[in-house]
Design an enzyme around this catalytic site. Structure first.
Site, PDB file in Angstrom:
ATOM      1  CB  CYS A 177      -0.939   0.024   1.200  1.00 25.83           C
ATOM      2  SG  CYS A 177      -2.013  -1.407   1.237  1.00 25.83           S
TER       3      CYS A 177
ATOM      4  CG  HIS B 209      -3.305   3.326   2.356  1.00 28.49           C
ATOM      5  ND1 HIS B 209      -3.798   3.019   1.110  1.00 28.49           N
ATOM      6  CD2 HIS B 209      -3.405   2.185   3.096  1.00 28.49           C
ATOM      7  CE1 HIS B 209      -4.166   1.747   1.095  1.00 28.49           C
ATOM      8  NE2 HIS B 209      -3.952   1.224   2.287  1.00 28.49           N
TER       9      HIS B 209
ATOM     10  CG  ASN C 283      -6.759  -1.106   1.400  1.00 31.60           C
ATOM     11  OD1 ASN C 283      -6.059  -0.590   0.521  1.00 31.60           O
ATOM     12  ND2 ASN C 283      -6.244  -1.670   2.470  1.00 31.60           N
TER      13      ASN C 283
END
Ligand code: UT7
Length: 329
Positions: free
Chosen positions: A115, A256, A286
C-alpha cells in the site's frame, strides 16, 4: 527548506464501473453492511472486469495525465509502477503497461511496497530526476486486489477494491513547486501480519496451495490496524519535520485509504482537521497502491488542491512498509 528537485505535473485515474456494495457481501459471507461501515467506513468498492487488467487500468490513468500535459507516450522516459497485484510475475506489469501505452522510450519497472507503493515509487522517480536518468517519469499506483482477495474470508474480502492512479514527475526548475520531503520506512520482521504465503518461488503453485488457499492475502487485521495508526502518525511527523513545516500549515492531507478510523487517528495526531483530510474509502475500499493517486486526482479535479497548496501524503502497508511525502503543488 531544500529546493525541490522534482515536481508532480498532472494527475489521472481509472476506476472500474462495476461496484460491489456491502449488501453484495451480505449474500456471500456472514457479515453485515453495518459491521463493514462501522469498523472500516467502506460502503462500496470498484471491481475490475476481465479486460480491466492492471496494465490496462494503469495505461488509462497515464493517458489522461499525458493528454492534459500535452505530451505523447513517446516523450516518457520512465514508468514506475507501485503494485502488490501484478498481472503476472514476469515481466513486471510496468512492461505490459508500457506496451499498452506505446511508451517505447521509457524504462519501466514495478516497485513492490504494497500500500506504500505509490509513495515509494515517487521517491524512486525523484531519484531518477536527480541523477539525470529521466525527465518525464510516469508514477503509477495500481492494484487489482479482487483477484487476490479470498472471497470466503470475511475478515479481508470486504475491504479491498481495484483501480489505478498516475502522475507525471518532472524536474522542478527554479520554482517552489515540488517534493519538499520524503520519509520511507520498513519493518520486514512483521511481514507475516499481512502477506500472501503462496505463489512465489518459495511456494510455487500446486494442489496444496489451492486447497489451503495460500494464494490469497492473509491479514491479522487488529495488529495491522495498531501498527498503521502508530506508523502513519510517525511518518507525518517525519516529513513535516524534515521540511520545517507544522501540521496546521498543511492544506490537504491524503492518507492511504484503508479504514476511516485509521485516517481519523492519523489526522488527529498530525494536527490536521478533518475538513482538510481527503476521504474516499467509503466509495473505493482499500485499493492498496492506487488509493493515494486516485484520491489525489479527485482532489485536483474537485479544486481542493490548487497551485501552491501544501499536500501531505502518508501510507502504510504490507512489509510492513510506511511512507510520507510532502509536496508544494
Ligand atoms: O492497507 C494496508 C493496511 N491495512 C489496514 O490498514 C487494515 C487494518 N485493519 C483494519 O482496518 C481493521 O482491523 C478491520 C476492519 C480489518 C477489522 O476491524 P477490527 O475492529 O480490528 O475487528 P477485529 O478484527 O478485531 O474483529 C472483531 C470481530 C471478530 O469477531 P470476535 O472474535 O470478536 O467474535 C471478527 O471475527 O469482528 C469479526 N469480523 C467480522 N464480523 C462481521 C471480522 N470481519 C468481519 C466481517 N463481518 N466482515
Amino acid at each position: 527548506m531544500k529546493r525541490p528537485i522534482a515536481q508532480l505535473v498532472g494527475t489521472g485515474r481509472y476506476t472500474p464501473e462495476k461496484i460491489f456494495d456491502n449488501a453484495y457481501f451480505e449474500t456471500i459471507l456472514d457479515t453485515s453492511d453495518e459491521w463493514i461501515r462501522e469498523r472500516s467506513g467502506i460502503r462500496e468498492r470498484r471491481i475490475a472486469e476481465e479486460h480491466e487488467t492492471l496494465a490496462y487500468m494503469g495505461a488509462a490513468a497515464c493517458r489522461q495525465v499525458l493528454d492534459e500535459a500535452g505530451l505523447t507516450p513517446l516523450d516518457v522516459d520512465g514508468i514506475v509502477l507501485g503494485t502488490a497485484s501484478p498481472d503476472r510475475l514476469l515481466p513486471s506489469t510496468a512492461c505490459d503497461l508500457q506496451a499498452e501505452l506505446g511508451a517505447h522510450n521509457a524504462a519501466a519497472f514495478d516497485v513492490a511496497a504494497a500500500c506504500s507503493g505509490f509513495l515509494y515509487s515517487l521517491s524512486v522517480a525523484e531519484g531518477m530526476i536527480a541523477s539525470g536518468t529521466a525527465e518525464n517519469v510516469l508514477v503509477v499506483g495500481g492494484d487489482r486486489l479482487s483477484k487476490i482477495a479470498d472471497y470466503t474470508d470475511r475478515t479481508t474480502a470486504v475491504l479491498f477494491g481495484d483501480g489505478a492512479g498516475a502522475t507525471l514527475v518532472q524536474p522542478a526548475g527554479n520554482g517552489k513547486r515540488g517534493i519538499l520531503s520524503t520519509y520511507l520506512k520498513t519493518d520486514g520482521r512483521l511481514a507475516e501480519l499481512l502477506y500472501r504465503p503462496g505463489g512465489g518461488a518459495n511456494h510455487p503453485p500446486d494442489e496444496q496451495m489451492l486447497q489451503d488457499r495460500t494464494y490469497f492475502i492473509r491479514m491479522a487485521g487488529r495488529e495491522v490496524f495498531k501498527n498503521a495508526v502508530r506508523s502513519m502518525a510517525d511518518a507525518c511527523d517525519r516529513a513535516l519535520e524534515k521540511a520545517g513545516v507544522h501540521g496546521d500549515e498543511v492544506d490537504v492531507l491524503i492518507p492511504h485509504q484503508a479504514n476511516i478510523r485509521i485516517i481519523e487517528a492519523t489526522a488527529k495526531h498530525a494536527h490536521v482537521p478533518m475538513d482538510k483530510v481527503y476521504v474516499n474509502v467509503d466509495r473505493y475500499g482499500n485499493t492498496s497502491a492506487a488509493s493515494i493517486p486516485i484520491a489525489l486526482d479527485e482532489c485536483v479535479r474537485e479544486g481542493r488542491i490548487k497551485e501552491g497548496s501544501l499536500v501531505l501524503f502518508v501510507a502504510f502497508g504490507g512489509g510492513f512498509t510506511w511512507a510520507s511525502v510532502l509536496v508544494r503543488w
